[in-house]
Design an enzyme around this catalytic site. Structure first.
Site, PDB file in Angstrom:
ATOM      1  N   GLU A  52      11.405   8.801 -26.892  1.00  0.00           N
ATOM      2  CA  GLU A  52      10.789   9.380 -28.105  1.00  0.00           C
ATOM      3  C   GLU A  52       9.333   9.808 -27.939  1.00  0.00           C
ATOM      4  O   GLU A  52       8.488   9.528 -28.784  1.00  0.00           O
ATOM      5  CB  GLU A  52      10.881   8.360 -29.245  1.00  0.00           C
ATOM      6  N   GLU A 105      22.943   6.558 -28.622  1.00  0.00           N
ATOM      7  CA  GLU A 105      22.783   5.671 -29.778  1.00  0.00           C
ATOM      8  C   GLU A 105      23.577   6.215 -30.967  1.00  0.00           C
ATOM      9  O   GLU A 105      23.101   6.260 -32.099  1.00  0.00           O
ATOM     10  CB  GLU A 105      21.295   5.547 -30.142  1.00  0.00           C
TER      11      GLU A 105
HETATM   12  C1  GLA Z   1      15.653   4.166 -31.828  1.00  0.00           C
HETATM   13  C2  GLA Z   1      15.456   3.340 -30.578  1.00  0.00           C
HETATM   14  C3  GLA Z   1      16.404   2.182 -30.512  1.00  0.00           C
HETATM   15  C4  GLA Z   1      16.545   1.469 -31.844  1.00  0.00           C
HETATM   16  C5  GLA Z   1      16.893   2.451 -32.917  1.00  0.00           C
HETATM   17  C6  GLA Z   1      17.016   1.805 -34.277  1.00  0.00           C
HETATM   18  O1  GLA Z   1      16.653   5.045 -31.771  1.00  0.00           O
HETATM   19  O2  GLA Z   1      15.585   4.084 -29.392  1.00  0.00           O
HETATM   20  O3  GLA Z   1      15.936   1.295 -29.547  1.00  0.00           O
HETATM   21  O4  GLA Z   1      15.349   0.815 -32.133  1.00  0.00           O
HETATM   22  O5  GLA Z   1      15.865   3.404 -32.987  1.00  0.00           O
HETATM   23  O6  GLA Z   1      17.594   0.601 -34.273  1.00  0.00           O
END
Ligand code: GLA
Length: 641
Positions: A346, A468
């Site tokens: 990020e 994710e």
């Molecule tokens: C982001 C992070 C993860 C997690 C999610 C929310 O996507 O990369 O590690 O913290 O947020 O749970």
């Protein structure tokens, strides 16, 4: 992929509705009564007392400064004559505590039950506490209630990980006497998972790994472990491998060498031991991130109020930190396959600019201490350089981000990825994929927008992983779950279409009630472990065939030697090219069936017509592996026949 979606969706939805009704009382620490009833006979009692034997020795006061005196008393009782009485309390935190870690197993879930009252009307809280590996105490509230009479605390969930100690459940509130009766700790019942549904990892075995992220607490119920074992061949640690979980501040301060941040892997034990024992490959997450990384990591002498360090100092810290993480993982978990690792997470805003410089502060802050120290995003290249230098051989290095379909961010990622690729430092792009189905027709991102991003990243010549995945809906309603099923089905069509460039699809969490977006039902399983409509939408139409366990099914052109197939019956005409199962369409089910037949023709049969249909290369010479590959390419729309 959607042949039987409608039928299955109805089954799945009924299950979803049942669960949601049962959980109205709130998830936080409370098991559903229905589940308990159904599994009551399986419960193992760890400790149970009604205090009629006047034995209160299993309870302690809370530390030396706690003035509480514990005794068996006949002042009040809910059953029999006696209850435990905690008198002489001078602070609200004083009270009776019951030790768990000398009676219970780490990584397992338990329920605590107790009847509780104050001498007069008062608020009483039930919590648990533990000390982490540095000895720092942590307190977690389970429930509370106010009454001048008995309160019943039922089925409060507790679990703890391998790395903590001094775990107690305790009662506090006010300074009046507290009474406890009918106290018990029982092992949580094992809720059976659905064993008669397809296994996601097997359904997609020819395409990509299917994984999930989990936290230590989420993994505690045996049922969750069973669910992961059935469906996943990739595991991500939800929090336990992040910088704030593993940088050992005290040890580093003690060493006096702030250029060399030491790490302590105690937080990862429960999950990595599970991965190790079950040979589940792991996605490492994450080395360099603006969030969940303490500000003191960037300050002189690790002091909260210290000066920000120079870029030169931070580079030394970064290199040594990355080196120490990989060294510790290699030393302590030599057999765990860290097949991928998020090196940077990020770093780009949606507009494609670096984040604002600043301290991480409260969670959710958009500011980056990395940018604060470096002035820009130049830390990214260093992170990949060090990761490449110290990562285990075979660990693919990833850049990972959310809103990865936003144009500005996408452009920045592409530029960065091309640069890193030229230097040989990056192996893949992680598309987090935290998505929102909304009502379906207004999903964000739209499938087209998402495909555009997928196409962009898969054309970089790098690996792509969906890291994710979760897709929220607005309400617990049939229409929402149908829209979600359709959206997920469309997504998985895309993943199959681009499968030659995608090596893993990983969900962020196992089931809705423990998801970070629990109120928006984003995952494939209900809290009671039943599959949702969206689960069926991604397996239906694939005509899943359990692959033979003895022979790994691969998509390579390796020769298959186990079965020789007779030439097809000449008198039959091809009905649909590639349609091995003769259902009128050519899809991935035909690929699976043909492949399984070739590998193990005694367990998997194809009709003569199916063999004719599937004999697409060099027609008339019988079904061979080349035919399977061609059908697969046909399904992926890579060729026409
Ligand atoms: C982001 C992070 C993860 C997690 C999610 C929310 O996507 O990369 O590690 O913290 O947020 O749970």
């Amino acid at each position: 992929m959607k042949n039987s979606l409608a039928k299955k969706a109805i089954t799945g939805f009924l299950a979803a509705t049942m669960f949601c009704t049962a959980s109205v009382s709130g998830f936080a620490g409370v098991a559903t009564p229905e589940l308990l009833k159904a599994n009551a006979e399986e419960q193992k009692v760890i400790y149970s007392t009604d205090f009629e034997d006047q034995d209160v020795s299993a309870f302690d006061k809370r530390g030396e400064n706690d003035t509480t005196v514990l005794s068996a008393s006949t002042d009040y009782a809910t059953s029999g004559e006696y209850a435990l009485c905690a008198s002489g309390r001078s602070e609200s935190w004083n009270g009776p505590a019951f030790r768990l870690d000398d009676k219970c197993e780490p990584g397992t879930e338990y329920y605590v039950n107790a009847k509780v009252r104050g001498k007069y009307y008062s608020q009483i809280t039930c919590s648990y506490q533990y000390s982490d590996s540095s000895g720092d105490p942590h307190y977690v509230n389970l429930t509370n209630g106010s009454s001048g009479d008995w309160l019943e605390f039922k089925n409060l969930k507790v679990s703890f990980s391998d790395d903590v100690k001094d775990v107690y459940v305790y009662f506090e509130g006010g300074t009046d006497d507290i009474y406890i009766d009918d106290f018990s700790v029982v092992e949580a019942p094992v809720i059976p998972i659905e064993t008669d549904i397809p296994s996601l990892k097997n359904v997609y075995a020819d395409y990509f790994k299917v994984g999930t992220a989990t936290t230590t607490m989420e993994l505690a119920p045996k049922s969750t472990k069973n669910l992961i074992l059935k469906h996943c061949n990739s595991l991500t640690l939800g929090n336990e491998l992040k910088p704030d979980a593993i940088i050992d501040k005290d040890a580093t301060i003690e060493s006096g060498d702030f250029d060399n941040p030491l790490v302590n892997l105690s937080s990862v034990r429960t999950i990595l031991n599970f991965a190790k024992a079950n040979n589940i490959p792991v996605r490492g997450h994450v080395l360099v991130w603006h969030s969940q990384t303490p500000d003191w990591f960037f300050k002189e002498e690790f002091a909260d109020d210290g000066e920000w360090v120079s870029k030169e100092t931070m580079l030394k810290r970064m290199e040594n930190y990355i080196k120490n993480v990989f060294t510790a993982l290699k030393e302590e978990y030599p057999t765990v396959d860290f097949y991928a690792y998020d090196v940077v997470n990020e770093a780009w805003t949606d507009q494609g600019t670096p984040r604002q410089p600043g301290q991480q502060g409260s969670s959710g802050s958009e500011q980056s201490a990395w940018v604060k120290v470096f002035g820009d995003n130049s830390f990214i290249d260093y992170a990949f350089e060090y990761a490449r230098k110290y990562a285990p051989e075979g660990t693919k290095l990833f850049y990972n981000d959310y809103n990865e379909y936003m144009t500005g961010k996408m452009d920045a990622i592409v530029e960065m990825a091309n640069r890193l690729k030229e230097k040989g430092l990056i192996d893949g792009i992680g598309m987090q994929s935290h998505l929102d189905v909304r009502q379906g027709n207004d999903a964000f991102p739209s499938i087209q927008m998402y495909e555009n991003a997928l196409k962009t990243y898969t054309s970089l010549g790098l690996d792509v992983q969906i890291t994710e995945l979760d897709a929220t809906v607005q309400s617990n309603s049939e229409s929402s779950f149908e829209a979600q099923a359709k959206y997920y089905s469309d997504l998985f069509d895309l993943y199959v279409k681009y499968a030659d460039k995608i090596s893993a699809v990983v969900f962020w969490g196992t089931k809705d009630d423990t998801s970070w977006r629990a109120s928006q039902y984003p995952l494939f399983f209900n809290g009671d472990y039943t599959a949702k409509p969206c689960f069926y939408s991604i397996v239906d139409g694939i005509d899943y065939v359990e692959p033979p366990v003895t022979e790994p099914v691969t998509t390579t052109t390796a020769p298959v030697t186990t079965t020789t197939t007779p030439a097809t019956t000449p008198s039959l005409e091809v009905t649909v090219k590639g349609d091995a199962n003769c259902d009128g369409a050519t899809d991935v089910a035909d690929v699976v069936l043909a492949k399984c037949y070739l590998i193990n023709g005694t367990s998997y049969s194809i009709t003569e017509q199916g063999k004719v249909n599937a004999d697409v290369v060099g027609e008339g010479n019988g079904l061979e592996i080349q035919d399977v590959i061609a059908i697969q390419k046909l399904v992926l729309k890579l060729i026409e026949l």
